[in-house]
Design a protein around this motif. Structure first.
Motif, PDB file in Angstrom:
ATOM      1  N   LYS A 141       0.824  -1.213   0.000  1.00  0.00           N
ATOM      2  CA  LYS A 141       0.000   0.000   0.000  1.00  0.00           C
ATOM      3  C   LYS A 141       0.856   1.260   0.000  1.00  0.00           C
ATOM      4  O   LYS A 141       0.540   2.232  -0.694  1.00  0.00           O
ATOM      5  CB  LYS A 141      -0.908  -0.021   1.228  1.00  0.00           C
ATOM      6  N   TYR A 142       1.924   1.267   0.817  1.00  0.00           N
ATOM      7  CA  TYR A 142       2.751   2.462   0.963  1.00  0.00           C
ATOM      8  C   TYR A 142       4.030   2.435   0.132  1.00  0.00           C
ATOM      9  O   TYR A 142       4.909   3.277   0.312  1.00  0.00           O
ATOM     10  CB  TYR A 142       3.079   2.684   2.441  1.00  0.00           C
ATOM     11  N   PRO A 144       9.681   4.979   6.544  1.00  0.00           N
ATOM     12  CA  PRO A 144       8.473   4.252   6.124  1.00  0.00           C
ATOM     13  C   PRO A 144       8.546   2.743   6.412  1.00  0.00           C
ATOM     14  O   PRO A 144       7.561   2.160   6.844  1.00  0.00           O
ATOM     15  CB  PRO A 144       8.391   4.545   4.627  1.00  0.00           C
ATOM     16  N   GLU A 194       6.693   6.693  -1.062  1.00  0.00           N
ATOM     17  CA  GLU A 194       5.609   7.457  -0.464  1.00  0.00           C
ATOM     18  C   GLU A 194       5.724   7.428   1.056  1.00  0.00           C
ATOM     19  O   GLU A 194       5.929   6.385   1.640  1.00  0.00           O
ATOM     20  CB  GLU A 194       4.278   6.850  -0.900  1.00  0.00           C
ATOM     21  N   ASN A 195       5.604   8.560   1.682  1.00  0.00           N
ATOM     22  CA  ASN A 195       5.673   8.631   3.143  1.00  0.00           C
ATOM     23  C   ASN A 195       4.377   8.139   3.755  1.00  0.00           C
ATOM     24  O   ASN A 195       3.302   8.380   3.222  1.00  0.00           O
ATOM     25  CB  ASN A 195       5.923  10.062   3.614  1.00  0.00           C
ATOM     26  N   LEU A 196       4.524   7.451   4.874  1.00  0.00           N
ATOM     27  CA  LEU A 196       3.336   7.073   5.643  1.00  0.00           C
ATOM     28  C   LEU A 196       2.864   8.277   6.412  1.00  0.00           C
ATOM     29  O   LEU A 196       3.655   9.088   6.854  1.00  0.00           O
ATOM     30  CB  LEU A 196       3.696   5.960   6.631  1.00  0.00           C
TER      31      LEU A 196
END
Length: 179
Positions: free
Chosen positions: A40-41, A125, A176-178
Protein backbone atom coordinates in the motif's frame (compact mmCIF):
# COMPACT_ATOMS: atom_id res chain seq x y z
CA UNK A 1 24.40 -12.55 -2.51
CA UNK A 2 21.34 -14.76 -2.74
CA UNK A 3 17.82 -13.64 -1.95
CA UNK A 4 17.02 -15.18 1.40
CA UNK A 5 13.35 -16.18 1.54
CA UNK A 6 10.87 -15.99 4.38
CA UNK A 7 10.59 -19.78 4.24
CA UNK A 8 14.36 -20.18 4.68
CA UNK A 9 14.38 -17.76 7.60
CA UNK A 10 11.40 -19.51 9.20
CA UNK A 11 12.95 -22.98 8.99
CA UNK A 12 16.26 -21.97 10.56
CA UNK A 13 16.68 -23.48 14.06
CA UNK A 14 17.33 -20.06 15.63
CA UNK A 15 14.09 -18.69 14.20
CA UNK A 16 12.17 -21.77 15.29
CA UNK A 17 13.52 -21.51 18.83
CA UNK A 18 12.54 -17.88 19.31
CA UNK A 19 9.28 -17.90 17.37
CA UNK A 20 8.11 -20.76 19.59
CA UNK A 21 8.66 -18.36 22.49
CA UNK A 22 7.03 -15.24 21.00
CA UNK A 23 4.32 -16.96 18.95
CA UNK A 24 4.41 -18.36 15.44
CA UNK A 25 0.84 -17.25 14.70
CA UNK A 26 1.66 -13.68 15.71
CA UNK A 27 4.84 -13.63 13.61
CA UNK A 28 3.04 -14.92 10.50
CA UNK A 29 0.06 -12.58 10.89
CA UNK A 30 2.34 -9.56 11.37
CA UNK A 31 4.30 -10.63 8.29
CA UNK A 32 1.08 -10.75 6.26
CA UNK A 33 0.00 -7.35 7.58
CA UNK A 34 3.43 -5.94 6.72
CA UNK A 35 3.17 -7.27 3.16
CA UNK A 36 -0.14 -5.48 2.61
CA UNK A 37 0.99 -2.27 4.30
CA UNK A 38 4.29 -2.26 2.38
CA UNK A 39 2.43 -2.79 -0.87
CA UNK A 40 0.00 0.00 0.00
CA UNK A 41 2.75 2.46 0.96
CA UNK A 42 5.25 1.39 -1.69
CA UNK A 43 7.83 0.15 0.82
CA UNK A 44 10.22 -2.67 -0.10
CA UNK A 45 8.12 -5.84 0.35
CA UNK A 46 11.11 -8.05 1.02
CA UNK A 47 12.51 -5.85 3.79
CA UNK A 48 9.13 -5.26 5.43
CA UNK A 49 8.13 -8.92 5.55
CA UNK A 50 11.49 -10.12 6.85
CA UNK A 51 11.50 -7.49 9.61
CA UNK A 52 7.90 -8.39 10.48
CA UNK A 53 8.62 -12.12 10.64
CA UNK A 54 11.58 -11.58 12.97
CA UNK A 55 10.27 -8.61 14.95
CA UNK A 56 9.78 -10.54 18.21
CA UNK A 57 12.70 -12.99 18.19
CA UNK A 58 14.26 -11.08 21.07
CA UNK A 59 11.53 -11.99 23.55
CA UNK A 60 12.52 -13.26 26.93
CA UNK A 61 10.01 -15.25 28.97
CA UNK A 62 9.09 -13.27 32.08
CA UNK A 63 7.74 -15.62 34.71
CA UNK A 64 6.88 -15.09 38.36
CA UNK A 65 6.00 -18.09 40.53
CA UNK A 66 5.93 -20.32 37.44
CA UNK A 67 3.37 -18.17 35.59
CA UNK A 68 3.81 -15.68 32.73
CA UNK A 69 3.74 -12.18 34.18
CA UNK A 70 2.75 -9.57 31.60
CA UNK A 71 3.37 -6.63 33.96
CA UNK A 72 6.87 -7.88 34.80
CA UNK A 73 7.50 -8.17 31.06
CA UNK A 74 6.25 -4.61 30.40
CA UNK A 75 8.47 -3.22 33.16
CA UNK A 76 11.68 -4.98 32.16
CA UNK A 77 11.49 -5.97 28.51
CA UNK A 78 14.07 -4.93 25.91
CA UNK A 79 13.11 -7.57 23.32
CA UNK A 80 13.44 -5.20 20.38
CA UNK A 81 17.11 -4.60 21.19
CA UNK A 82 17.90 -8.29 21.56
CA UNK A 83 15.75 -9.14 18.53
CA UNK A 84 17.54 -6.65 16.29
CA UNK A 85 20.85 -8.22 17.26
CA UNK A 86 19.63 -11.79 16.74
CA UNK A 87 17.99 -10.95 13.43
CA UNK A 88 21.12 -9.26 12.07
CA UNK A 89 23.33 -12.19 13.00
CA UNK A 90 20.84 -14.71 11.57
CA UNK A 91 20.34 -12.82 8.30
CA UNK A 92 24.08 -12.42 7.71
CA UNK A 93 24.55 -16.13 8.46
CA UNK A 94 21.86 -16.97 5.87
CA UNK A 95 23.53 -14.78 3.22
CA UNK A 96 21.41 -11.63 3.30
CA UNK A 97 23.12 -8.57 1.84
CA UNK A 98 24.63 -6.71 4.85
CA UNK A 99 22.96 -3.33 4.23
CA UNK A 100 19.57 -5.01 3.85
CA UNK A 101 20.19 -7.02 7.03
CA UNK A 102 20.94 -3.74 8.80
CA UNK A 103 17.72 -2.09 7.55
CA UNK A 104 15.68 -5.09 8.70
CA UNK A 105 17.39 -5.08 12.10
CA UNK A 106 16.83 -1.36 12.66
CA UNK A 107 13.13 -1.81 11.77
CA UNK A 108 12.98 -4.55 14.42
CA UNK A 109 14.73 -2.26 16.92
CA UNK A 110 12.11 0.45 16.38
CA UNK A 111 8.95 -1.70 16.06
CA UNK A 112 7.85 -0.87 19.61
CA UNK A 113 8.14 1.99 22.06
CA UNK A 114 7.79 -0.27 25.10
CA UNK A 115 11.45 -0.03 26.13
CA UNK A 116 12.23 3.50 24.96
CA UNK A 117 12.38 6.59 27.13
CA UNK A 118 9.61 9.01 26.26
CA UNK A 119 10.77 10.75 23.13
CA UNK A 120 9.57 11.34 19.62
CA UNK A 121 11.26 8.99 17.19
CA UNK A 122 11.19 9.72 13.49
CA UNK A 123 10.73 6.37 11.81
CA UNK A 124 11.41 5.59 8.17
CA UNK A 125 8.47 4.25 6.12
CA UNK A 126 9.86 0.71 6.53
CA UNK A 127 10.04 1.11 10.29
CA UNK A 128 6.49 2.53 10.38
CA UNK A 129 5.15 -0.39 8.37
CA UNK A 130 6.64 -2.95 10.78
CA UNK A 131 5.33 -1.04 13.83
CA UNK A 132 1.83 -0.72 12.32
CA UNK A 133 1.77 -4.38 11.27
CA UNK A 134 2.64 -5.44 14.82
CA UNK A 135 -0.02 -3.17 16.30
CA UNK A 136 -2.64 -4.64 13.94
CA UNK A 137 -2.27 -8.04 15.62
CA UNK A 138 -1.95 -6.92 19.24
CA UNK A 139 -4.34 -8.19 21.88
CA UNK A 140 -4.80 -7.02 25.45
CA UNK A 141 -2.35 -8.42 27.97
CA UNK A 142 -0.03 -9.76 25.28
CA UNK A 143 -2.49 -12.52 24.37
CA UNK A 144 -1.50 -12.29 20.69
CA UNK A 145 1.67 -14.20 21.63
CA UNK A 146 -0.44 -17.21 22.66
CA UNK A 147 -2.49 -17.72 19.51
CA UNK A 148 -1.60 -21.03 17.92
CA UNK A 149 -0.65 -21.90 14.35
CA UNK A 150 1.01 -25.16 13.42
CA UNK A 151 4.40 -25.07 11.72
CA UNK A 152 3.13 -26.52 8.42
CA UNK A 153 0.39 -23.89 8.08
CA UNK A 154 2.84 -21.13 8.96
CA UNK A 155 5.36 -22.45 6.44
CA UNK A 156 2.73 -22.59 3.67
CA UNK A 157 1.57 -19.04 4.38
CA UNK A 158 5.16 -17.78 4.27
CA UNK A 159 5.83 -19.66 1.02
CA UNK A 160 2.76 -17.94 -0.44
CA UNK A 161 4.17 -14.58 0.61
CA UNK A 162 7.55 -15.48 -0.90
CA UNK A 163 5.82 -16.10 -4.24
CA UNK A 164 3.96 -12.79 -4.02
CA UNK A 165 7.15 -10.93 -3.15
CA UNK A 166 8.92 -12.56 -6.08
CA UNK A 167 6.05 -11.44 -8.35
CA UNK A 168 5.93 -7.82 -7.15
CA UNK A 169 9.49 -7.16 -5.97
CA UNK A 170 11.37 -4.93 -6.35
CA UNK A 171 9.18 -1.92 -5.74
CA UNK A 172 10.86 1.47 -5.53
CA UNK A 173 11.66 1.76 -1.84
CA UNK A 174 10.37 4.59 0.31
CA UNK A 175 8.59 6.39 -2.52
CA UNK A 176 5.61 7.46 -0.46
CA UNK A 177 5.67 8.63 3.14
CA UNK A 178 3.34 7.07 5.64
CA UNK A 179 1.04 9.52 7.36
Amino acid sequence: MKNVTLAEIFLHPITQKYLQRSGIAHAVKVTEHAFHLAFKYNVDLDLATKAALLHDIGHYEWYRNGKWDYELYRENDIHAIKGAERAHKLLIRLGEEPQRAKQISVAILLHTDSYLPEAQIKRSPLQKVVKLADEMDEEKGGNHHYNVMDIETAFQRLQRLDKLIETYHPLPAYKENLR
